[in-house]
Scaffold this motif. Structure first.
Motif, PDB file in Angstrom:
ATOM      1  N   GLY A  57       0.770  -1.139  -0.125  1.00 37.00           N
ATOM      2  CA  GLY A  57      -0.042  -0.085   0.086  1.00 37.00           C
ATOM      3  C   GLY A  57       0.784   1.205  -0.071  1.00 37.00           C
ATOM      4  O   GLY A  57       0.554   2.229  -0.854  1.00 37.00           O
ATOM      5  N   PRO A  58       1.826   1.331   0.801  1.00 33.84           N
ATOM      6  CA  PRO A  58       2.796   2.620   1.066  1.00 33.84           C
ATOM      7  C   PRO A  58       3.620   2.743  -0.273  1.00 33.84           C
ATOM      8  O   PRO A  58       3.767   3.950  -0.660  1.00 33.84           O
ATOM      9  N   GLN A  59       3.680   1.694  -0.782  1.00 33.69           N
ATOM     10  CA  GLN A  59       4.766   1.759  -2.246  1.00 33.69           C
ATOM     11  C   GLN A  59       3.842   2.180  -3.312  1.00 33.69           C
ATOM     12  O   GLN A  59       4.102   3.086  -4.309  1.00 33.69           O
ATOM     13  N   LEU A  60       2.661   1.808  -3.273  1.00 38.53           N
ATOM     14  CA  LEU A  60       1.512   2.287  -4.477  1.00 38.53           C
ATOM     15  C   LEU A  60       1.252   3.705  -4.293  1.00 38.53           C
ATOM     16  O   LEU A  60       1.216   4.591  -5.250  1.00 38.53           O
TER      17      LEU A  60
ATOM     18  N   LEU B 112      -2.107  10.030   1.234  1.00 39.13           N
ATOM     19  CA  LEU B 112      -1.343   9.251   2.336  1.00 39.13           C
ATOM     20  C   LEU B 112      -1.929   8.083   2.702  1.00 39.13           C
ATOM     21  O   LEU B 112      -3.148   7.769   2.385  1.00 39.13           O
ATOM     22  N   TYR B 113      -0.925   7.306   3.093  1.00 34.64           N
ATOM     23  CA  TYR B 113      -1.495   5.734   3.586  1.00 34.64           C
ATOM     24  C   TYR B 113      -1.683   5.836   5.110  1.00 34.64           C
ATOM     25  O   TYR B 113      -0.823   6.298   5.812  1.00 34.64           O
ATOM     26  N   GLY B 114      -2.835   5.043   5.216  1.00 38.58           N
ATOM     27  CA  GLY B 114      -3.146   5.159   6.734  1.00 38.58           C
ATOM     28  C   GLY B 114      -4.572   4.382   6.695  1.00 38.58           C
ATOM     29  O   GLY B 114      -5.095   3.666   5.838  1.00 38.58           O
ATOM     30  N   ALA B 115      -5.406   4.580   7.805  1.00 38.69           N
ATOM     31  CA  ALA B 115      -6.758   3.994   8.137  1.00 38.69           C
ATOM     32  C   ALA B 115      -7.688   4.307   7.221  1.00 38.69           C
ATOM     33  O   ALA B 115      -7.570   5.548   6.794  1.00 38.69           O
ATOM     34  N   GLY B 116      -8.436   3.645   6.743  1.00 34.47           N
ATOM     35  CA  GLY B 116      -9.453   3.575   5.728  1.00 34.47           C
ATOM     36  C   GLY B 116      -8.993   3.557   4.278  1.00 34.47           C
ATOM     37  O   GLY B 116      -9.571   3.580   3.355  1.00 34.47           O
TER      38      GLY B 116
ATOM     39  N   ARG C 263      -5.635  -2.853  -1.960  1.00 32.88           N
ATOM     40  CA  ARG C 263      -4.618  -2.302  -3.149  1.00 32.88           C
ATOM     41  C   ARG C 263      -5.038  -2.202  -4.782  1.00 32.88           C
ATOM     42  O   ARG C 263      -4.966  -1.371  -5.365  1.00 32.88           O
ATOM     43  N   HIS C 264      -6.101  -3.532  -5.043  1.00 31.70           N
ATOM     44  CA  HIS C 264      -6.312  -3.347  -6.536  1.00 31.70           C
ATOM     45  C   HIS C 264      -7.385  -2.324  -6.916  1.00 31.70           C
ATOM     46  O   HIS C 264      -7.517  -1.593  -7.746  1.00 31.70           O
ATOM     47  N   ILE C 265      -8.053  -1.865  -5.804  1.00 32.92           N
ATOM     48  CA  ILE C 265      -9.211  -0.865  -5.839  1.00 32.92           C
ATOM     49  C   ILE C 265      -8.555   0.520  -5.928  1.00 32.92           C
ATOM     50  O   ILE C 265      -8.949   1.391  -6.599  1.00 32.92           O
ATOM     51  N   PHE C 266      -7.530   0.505  -5.151  1.00 36.71           N
ATOM     52  CA  PHE C 266      -6.843   1.784  -4.988  1.00 36.71           C
ATOM     53  C   PHE C 266      -6.163   2.238  -6.473  1.00 36.71           C
ATOM     54  O   PHE C 266      -6.334   3.399  -6.855  1.00 36.71           O
TER      55      PHE C 266
END
Length: 280
Positions: free
Chosen positions: A27-30, A42-46, A50-53
């Motif tokens: 997630g953070p890498q994406l 920003l990566y965090g809660a919520g 990954r594929h949806i993002f």
């Protein structure tokens, strides 16, 4: 740049790594990947799956020029196995062609370590697909602009004294033309096949350009000459180009000859397909 849903889904798998043909991105890498192309996440809660993002980001960028940069970074980040990278890129390029684009393979400049030439790595660029198709999916009319574009690039390499690079571009042009021709005639071949002798033989059989007992005597020298020319391209690219470690360092006249013959050879294929399309 705007692409269809099939290309979007292919990209989702490549960028996320979920298709297992590219490196897995967390997630953070994406987030970092897309922030490098103008996003501010920003990566965090919520954080979504990954594929949806990835899909949401691609859909938001669809129709924008920066999508081109995203595609190129995704494919140029593939592992160093050239055959693997080329195979994946070829699969995507076939999908991308439906949207008027394709992935173009090129080679970065190599260098000489003493007398040994170290070839540069491949890289991919998104370019307009300048192929014009006939009414039937099995018919192909290759246009001259795409050939002239690549030949111009090869000549520019000559002017910069990158003679082995010019020869490699020519080999890539011939390989690409042969593969496109085979594909549109419905002839099966390996996506990773890089031997233009094998590709030409398959095309010659499919296009009635191979010699047989029924071949007219007047055509035999021409058909034999085409086969010999392809073999010559193969040999000089392996010995003097930067596809492999070069055994001979080419000089300007060698590169100029290869470029001119490449244009003539592909021009012949273009005219042959044009005439066949008109007849049919």
């Amino acid at each position: 740049m705007k692409i269809g849903s099939k290309a979007i889904e292919f990209l989702v798998g490549i960028i996320s790594g979920d298709s297992q043909v590219s490196e897995y991105r967390s997630g953070p890498q994406l987030v970092n990947f897309f922030n490098g192309h103008g996003e501010m996440d920003l990566y965090g809660a919520g954080f979504p799956s990954r594929h949806i993002f990835v899909r949401e980001k691609l859909l938001a960028m669809n129709g924008q020029h920066r999508l081109k940069d995203v595609i190129e970074e995704a494919f140029n980040a593939l592992d160093e196995d050239e055959n693997h990278a080329e195979n994946i890129a070829f699969q995507f390029s076939k999908i991308l062609a439906q949207d008027g684009y394709k992935l173009n393979k090129d080679y970065r400049p190599g260098f000489y370590d003493g007398n040994d030439h170290v070839p540069g790595p491949i890289f991919f660029q998104v370019v307009p697909n300048k192929l014009v198709f006939g009414n039937s999916p099995t018919k192909l009319l290759l246009t001259h602009p795409i050939l002239e574009e690549r030949v111009t690039k090869a000549r520019a390499r000559i002017e910069s004294n990158d003679f082995d690079g010019a020869i490699t571009i020519c080999y890539t042009v011939i390989e690409g033309f042969l593969k496109l021709s085979l594909e549109k005639q419905g002839v099966e071949f390996k996506d990773t096949e890089g031997d233009i002798k094998k590709l030409y033989k398959a095309l010659a059989i499919a296009s009635n350009m191979d010699q047989s007992s029924t071949t007219e005597d007047s055509l035999r020298p021409l058909l034999n000459g085409l086969s010999t020319l392809v073999t010559g391209f193969y040999e000089i690219a392996n010995k003097s180009g930067d596809r492999h470690v070069a055994r001979h360092k080419p000089v300007r006249r060698h590169a100029v000859l290869v470029v001119n013959l490449t244009f003539a050879f592909c021009d012949f294929l273009i005219d042959s397909f044009s005439e066949r399309q008109i007849r049919n």
